[in-house]
Structure formats: structure tokens, C-alpha cells
Design an enzyme around this catalytic site. Structure first.
Site, short mmCIF file in Angstrom:
data_model
loop_
_atom_site.label_atom_id
_atom_site.label_comp_id
_atom_site.label_asym_id
_atom_site.label_seq_id
_atom_site.Cartn_x
_atom_site.Cartn_y
_atom_site.Cartn_z
N SER A 1 -13.44 -3.10 -2.83
CA SER A 1 -13.31 -3.78 -1.54
C SER A 1 -12.31 -3.06 -0.62
O SER A 1 -11.67 -2.09 -1.03
CB SER A 1 -12.86 -5.24 -1.74
OG SER A 1 -11.51 -5.28 -2.13
N SER B 1 2.58 1.68 1.48
CA SER B 1 2.57 0.72 2.60
C SER B 1 3.81 1.00 3.45
O SER B 1 4.76 1.62 2.97
CB SER B 1 2.64 -0.71 2.04
OG SER B 1 3.09 -1.61 3.01
N TYR C 1 6.17 -7.11 -3.90
CA TYR C 1 5.27 -6.13 -3.27
C TYR C 1 6.07 -4.96 -2.70
O TYR C 1 5.77 -3.78 -2.98
CB TYR C 1 4.45 -6.82 -2.18
CG TYR C 1 3.46 -5.93 -1.45
CD1 TYR C 1 2.36 -5.41 -2.13
CD2 TYR C 1 3.61 -5.63 -0.10
CE1 TYR C 1 1.43 -4.61 -1.46
CE2 TYR C 1 2.69 -4.84 0.57
CZ TYR C 1 1.60 -4.33 -0.12
OH TYR C 1 0.69 -3.54 0.54
N LYS D 1 6.08 -0.99 -3.86
CA LYS D 1 5.72 0.10 -2.95
C LYS D 1 6.89 1.09 -2.76
O LYS D 1 6.67 2.29 -2.60
CB LYS D 1 5.26 -0.47 -1.60
CG LYS D 1 3.94 -1.25 -1.69
CD LYS D 1 2.77 -0.38 -2.16
CE LYS D 1 1.45 -1.09 -2.13
NZ LYS D 1 0.32 -0.27 -2.59
N THR E 1 -8.31 -6.46 5.54
CA THR E 1 -8.94 -6.50 4.21
C THR E 1 -8.65 -7.86 3.56
O THR E 1 -8.10 -8.75 4.21
CB THR E 1 -8.35 -5.42 3.28
OG1 THR E 1 -6.99 -5.77 3.01
CG2 THR E 1 -8.40 -4.03 3.88
N1 LIG Z 1 -4.43 -4.67 3.81
C1 LIG Z 1 -3.25 -4.28 4.26
O1 LIG Z 1 -2.69 -4.84 5.22
C2 LIG Z 1 -2.55 -3.14 3.60
C3 LIG Z 1 -2.94 -2.65 2.36
N2 LIG Z 1 -2.24 -1.63 1.79
C4 LIG Z 1 -2.60 -1.15 0.46
O2 LIG Z 1 -3.96 -0.77 0.43
C5 LIG Z 1 -4.43 -0.83 -0.92
C6 LIG Z 1 -5.81 -1.46 -0.95
O3 LIG Z 1 -5.70 -2.83 -0.66
P1 LIG Z 1 -6.70 -3.58 0.34
O4 LIG Z 1 -7.97 -2.85 0.43
O5 LIG Z 1 -5.96 -3.88 1.57
O6 LIG Z 1 -6.89 -4.97 -0.43
P2 LIG Z 1 -8.15 -5.60 -1.21
O7 LIG Z 1 -7.62 -6.87 -1.81
O8 LIG Z 1 -9.33 -5.70 -0.32
O9 LIG Z 1 -8.46 -4.54 -2.34
C7 LIG Z 1 -7.66 -4.40 -3.45
C8 LIG Z 1 -8.40 -3.61 -4.51
O10 LIG Z 1 -7.53 -3.45 -5.64
C9 LIG Z 1 -8.24 -3.78 -6.81
N3 LIG Z 1 -7.35 -4.38 -7.81
C10 LIG Z 1 -6.49 -5.39 -7.66
N4 LIG Z 1 -5.87 -5.66 -8.81
C11 LIG Z 1 -6.36 -4.79 -9.73
C12 LIG Z 1 -6.12 -4.55 -11.10
N5 LIG Z 1 -5.26 -5.30 -11.82
N6 LIG Z 1 -6.80 -3.58 -11.73
C13 LIG Z 1 -7.70 -2.82 -11.04
N7 LIG Z 1 -7.96 -2.98 -9.75
C14 LIG Z 1 -7.30 -3.95 -9.09
C15 LIG Z 1 -9.27 -4.81 -6.37
O11 LIG Z 1 -10.36 -4.74 -7.26
P3 LIG Z 1 -11.06 -6.02 -7.95
O12 LIG Z 1 -12.43 -6.04 -7.44
O13 LIG Z 1 -10.98 -5.69 -9.38
O14 LIG Z 1 -10.24 -7.24 -7.57
C16 LIG Z 1 -9.65 -4.31 -4.99
O15 LIG Z 1 -10.69 -3.38 -5.07
C17 LIG Z 1 -3.35 -1.58 -1.71
O16 LIG Z 1 -2.59 -0.68 -2.46
C18 LIG Z 1 -2.49 -2.20 -0.61
O17 LIG Z 1 -1.18 -2.41 -1.02
C19 LIG Z 1 -1.18 -1.03 2.41
C20 LIG Z 1 -0.77 -1.46 3.62
C21 LIG Z 1 -1.41 -2.55 4.33
C1 LIG Z 2 14.18 -0.50 18.59
C2 LIG Z 2 13.25 -1.64 18.37
C3 LIG Z 2 12.89 -1.80 16.94
C4 LIG Z 2 12.03 -2.98 16.73
C5 LIG Z 2 11.88 -3.25 15.27
C6 LIG Z 2 12.01 -4.69 15.00
C7 LIG Z 2 11.69 -5.03 13.58
C8 LIG Z 2 10.53 -5.94 13.53
C9 LIG Z 2 10.04 -6.10 12.14
C10 LIG Z 2 8.66 -5.60 12.01
C11 LIG Z 2 8.23 -5.68 10.61
C12 LIG Z 2 6.96 -4.94 10.41
C13 LIG Z 2 6.43 -5.16 9.05
C14 LIG Z 2 5.19 -4.38 8.84
C15 LIG Z 2 4.70 -4.63 7.46
C16 LIG Z 2 3.43 -3.94 7.19
O1 LIG Z 2 2.82 -3.32 8.01
O2 LIG Z 2 3.02 -4.05 5.91
C17 LIG Z 2 1.78 -3.51 5.53
C18 LIG Z 2 1.36 -4.24 4.30
O3 LIG Z 2 1.43 -3.70 3.22
C19 LIG Z 2 0.88 -5.60 4.48
O4 LIG Z 2 0.99 -6.37 3.31
P1 LIG Z 2 1.20 -7.95 3.42
O5 LIG Z 2 0.88 -8.46 2.06
O6 LIG Z 2 2.63 -8.18 3.80
O7 LIG Z 2 0.24 -8.47 4.45
#
Ligand SMILES: NC(=O)C1=CN([C@@H]2O[C@H](COP(=O)(O)OP(=O)(O)OC[C@H]3O[C@@H](n4cnc5c(N)ncnc54)[C@H](OP(=O)(O)O)[C@@H]3O)[C@@H](O)[C@H]2O)C=CC1
Ligand SMILES: CCCCCCCCCCCCCCCC(=O)OCC(=O)COP(=O)(O)O
Length: 309
Positions: free
Chosen positions: A46, A178, A191, A195, A226
Site C-alpha cells: 500500500s 521521515s 515513531y 526514524k 496514505t
Molecule cells: N504517510 C506519511 O505521511 C509518511 C510516511 N512515511 C514513511 O513511509 C513509509 C511507508 O508508509 P505509508 O505508505 O505512508 O503507510 P501505509 O500504512 O500505507 O503502508 C505501510 C506499509 O508497511 C507495511 N508494514 C507495516 N507493518 C509491517 C510489518 N510488521 N511487516 C511488514 N510490513 C509491514 C504494510 O504492509 P501490510 O500490508 O503488511 O500491512 C504497508 O505496506 C513508512 O516507513 C512511513 O514511516 C514517512 C513520512 C510521511
Molecule cells: C522560522 C520559522 C520556523 C517555523 C517552524 C515552526 C515549527 C512548526 C512545527 C512543524 C512540525 C512539522 C512536523 C512535520 C512532521 C512530518 O512531516 O512527519 C511526516 C510523517 O512521518 C508523518 O507521520 P505521522 O504519523 O505523524 O502522520
């Protein structure tokens, strides 16, 4: 004839031409690198993993799609094979089913991959789960579950595939981290910790394996549309089950997958792929940590108040 038409204009066009030629050569090299490359993608069922699968498949790579749900992986194989690409020779992907939080199965999976394909050119450690909760209410079992999935699983897979890459003096390891691998925001402790550990491990790895011509790329995305927030675990280990506004309004997974493909093609060491605010937050954390910590503390108070606890 003046100086502009005899010197400046030819110089400008010459430089533009050289730049265009350089970009074209870079593109040709990238396409050649990805074509026929054996690419392992975890979390391919996914979100970002699925979009990476589509992007690398279209580029002609030989895919190994990993996940826990074999049905979802089979559906993806069918979807990929149904796409006709007349310009590229595409390959039917392999699937390998295992749970990253069980390191024994991870090692077996690596053996299965090497047995089936002989080698791995590119490993994309993408799978992951997120977390929502206060530190005081979260059981250590939940912290361990997140660390096992996001950190110990990916490093176990990397370690299992690394010797064969070193032997061939060829390979590329990608870690999908991330923005939270660079800054920590409240109620994401497990989390953000997983990371930050990912960032640190793969930075060490990059330094250690450069001598074997192995590349390491750390990708740090901001919010992506996602199922990550839906699938996040909470303090008691249950599923959060909410599509957060930040997630729903994030970048599309296809956009981020393109960035991953280009980062691999251009052998980039790291990429921050996020909007202005998360990028500024990363700089603020490094340049003015006191202000960043104050902002995070106020954010924590506000969020706690909003939840009415
Ligand atoms: N979405 C966001 O905002 C952000 C995401 N990321 C990173 O992107 C990556 C992908 O996540 P994203 O696509 O967003 O999320 P999803 O939940 O859509 O996908 C996560 C995937 O990880 C797999 N997974 C979870 N747990 C396990 C496990 N124990 N063993 C094997 N596979 C596993 C799931 O497979 P299954 O089908 O088995 O559940 C799934 O395919 C992650 O590392 C996430 O931290 C980084 C920044 C932002
Ligand atoms: C000079 C001005 C500076 C302004 C900065 C102000 C600070 C504001 C805080 C902003 C925080 C941003 C966080 C972003 C987090 C992010 O993008 O995470 C990605 C993920 O992995 C999302 O995972 P989640 O499970 O948290 O949805």
C-alpha cells in the site's frame, strides 16, 4: 558589435547547452541503472511502497514485492502486469511474505530472495507504522513493536543482504525515514525515535560501505496521503483508525515515489521531500533549538487541551 552579443549571449547559450547535455547524460545513465536492476521493496502492499513498485516496474526493474498480506501483493502483481509498456521490457514481479517485526522471518526472507534472484541491486526499506500517544501512558511493548517494525526489521534485512552486495561490490540501500527522523514532535515518541535511529544507522552504513561502491540513500518525507495514520498504533497497542487531516492533505504517494526513483537514479545520499513548514522546522531545530523546544512544548499543551485531557 557590442560585448553582449559577442561574449555574453554565446556564453549563456553555451552554458545552457552544456547543462542540457549533462542532464540528458544523467537521465540516460539513470535509465540504464534501473533497467533490469533487482529491486526489493518492503511495504509494497500500500501507500508509498505500492507507488514505488509502479515507478520502478515502469523503469524496467525486476521487482521483489514484500509485505505481510500475500493477497494484496498478488493483486499488485496483476495490476502491474496489466500495464502495457511498449517502450520498456518489463518483468513479472516476485512476492515474498514476511513480518518485519519478526527478525527470524526477515533473515529467511532474505535467503529466499537471494535464492530466487541471485542478487539484489536496490533494497528499498519502506515498510513502517506510526504511533499516537503520550509517553506516560504508553506501554514499553508498544515502543518495542514500533522499533521492531521501523528499525530492527529493516536493519535485519539490510544486514542479511549486505554480504552479497559487498561480495559483488555493487548495491544500493534506501531507507524511507521521515521528517520525524530529524525533528521530534509531541505524541509521536516511538515513531520519531524509530526514524531518528533509522537516520543514524543508515548514515553510519553509508560511511562504512562506500569503499565497496555501495550507495545509501535516506529519504525523509513530510506528510503523504496514505493509510499511515489509519494504521498507527496507540498507547495501548490498539489501531488509531483515523485519517488525520495532515495525512489527507499531504503529498501524493505517486509524487514521493518519483522523488525516490530519481534519488536512486542520481545516487543521492539523502533527500528531504516536504513542504516549507517541515523544512523550516528542521532548520530551526538545528539553528535555534531553544525556540524549537518552546514551540513543541506549546504544541503539546494545545493538543492535550484540544483532546480535553
Ligand atoms: N504517510 C506519511 O505521511 C509518511 C510516511 N512515511 C514513511 O513511509 C513509509 C511507508 O508508509 P505509508 O505508505 O505512508 O503507510 P501505509 O500504512 O500505507 O503502508 C505501510 C506499509 O508497511 C507495511 N508494514 C507495516 N507493518 C509491517 C510489518 N510488521 N511487516 C511488514 N510490513 C509491514 C504494510 O504492509 P501490510 O500490508 O503488511 O500491512 C504497508 O505496506 C513508512 O516507513 C512511513 O514511516 C514517512 C513520512 C510521511
Ligand atoms: C522560522 C520559522 C520556523 C517555523 C517552524 C515552526 C515549527 C512548526 C512545527 C512543524 C512540525 C512539522 C512536523 C512535520 C512532521 C512530518 O512531516 O512527519 C511526516 C510523517 O512521518 C508523518 O507521520 P505521522 O504519523 O505523524 O502522520
Amino acid at each position: 558589435m557590442d560585448f553582449t552579443s559577442t561574449v555574453i549571449i554565446p556564453l549563456l547559450f553555451g552554458s545552457l547547452g552544456i547543462f542540457a547535455l549533462f542532464r540528458l547524460l544523467q537521465w540516460v545513465r539513470m535509465r540504464a541503472y534501473l533497467q533490469e536492476a533487482v529491486v526489493v521493496i518492503t511495504g509494497a502492499s500500500s501507500g508509498l511502497g505500492k507507488e514505488c513498485a509502479k515507478a520502478f516496474h515502469a523503469a524496467g526493474s525486476k521487482l521483489v514485492l514484500c509485505g505481510r498480506d500475500s493477497e494484496k501483493l498478488k493483486e499488485l502483481v496483476q495490476e502491474l502486469c496489466a500495464v502495457k509498456n511498449h517502450r520498456k521490457n518489463t518483468h513479472e514481479p516476485h512476492t515474498v511474505v514476511f513480518d518485519l517485526s519478526d527478525t527470524k522471518t526477515v533473515v529467511n526472507a532474505a535467503e529466499e530472495i537471494l535464492k530466487a534472484l541471485g542478487h539484489v541491486d536496490i533494497l528499498i526499506n519502506n515498510a513502517g507504522i506510526s504511533f499516537r500517544g503520550t509517553i506516560v501512558d504508553t506501554g514499553l511493548d508498544v515502543d518495542k513493536k514500533v522499533m521492531e517494525t521501523n528499525y530492527f526489521g529493516p536493519i535485519a534485512l539490510t544486514k542479511a543482504l549486505l554480504p552479497s552486495m559487498i561480495k559483488r561490490r555493487q548495491g544500493h540501500i534506501v531507507a524511507i525515514s521521515s521528517v520525524q527522523g530529524k525533528i521530534s514532535i509531541p505524541f509521536r515518541s516511538a515513531y520519531a525515535a524509530s526514524k531518528h535511529a533509522t537516520q543514524a544507522f543508515f548514515d553510519c552504513l553509508r560511511a562504512e560501505v562506500e569503499q565497496y561502491d555501495i550507495e545509501v540513500t535516506v529519504v525523509s518525507p513530510g506528510y503523504i496521503q496514505t493509510n499511515l495514520s489509519l494504521n498507527a498504533v496507540t498507547a495501548d497497542g490498539s489501531r488509531y483508525g483515523v485519517m488525520d487531516k495532515t495525512t489527507a492533505e499531504g503529498q501524493t504517494a505517486a509524487e514521493v515515489a518519483r522523488v525516490v526513483l530519481n534519488a536512486v537514479g542520481q545516487k543521492k545520499k539523502e533527500v528531504l521531500v516536504a513542504g516549507l513548514t517541515p523544512c523550516l522546522a528542521v532548520y530551526l531545530r538545528n539553528l535555534c533549538p531553544r525556540l524549537f523546544f518552546t514551540l513543541m512544548a506549546s504544541r503539546a499543551k494545545k493538543e492535550k487541551k484540544a483532546k480535553g485531557s
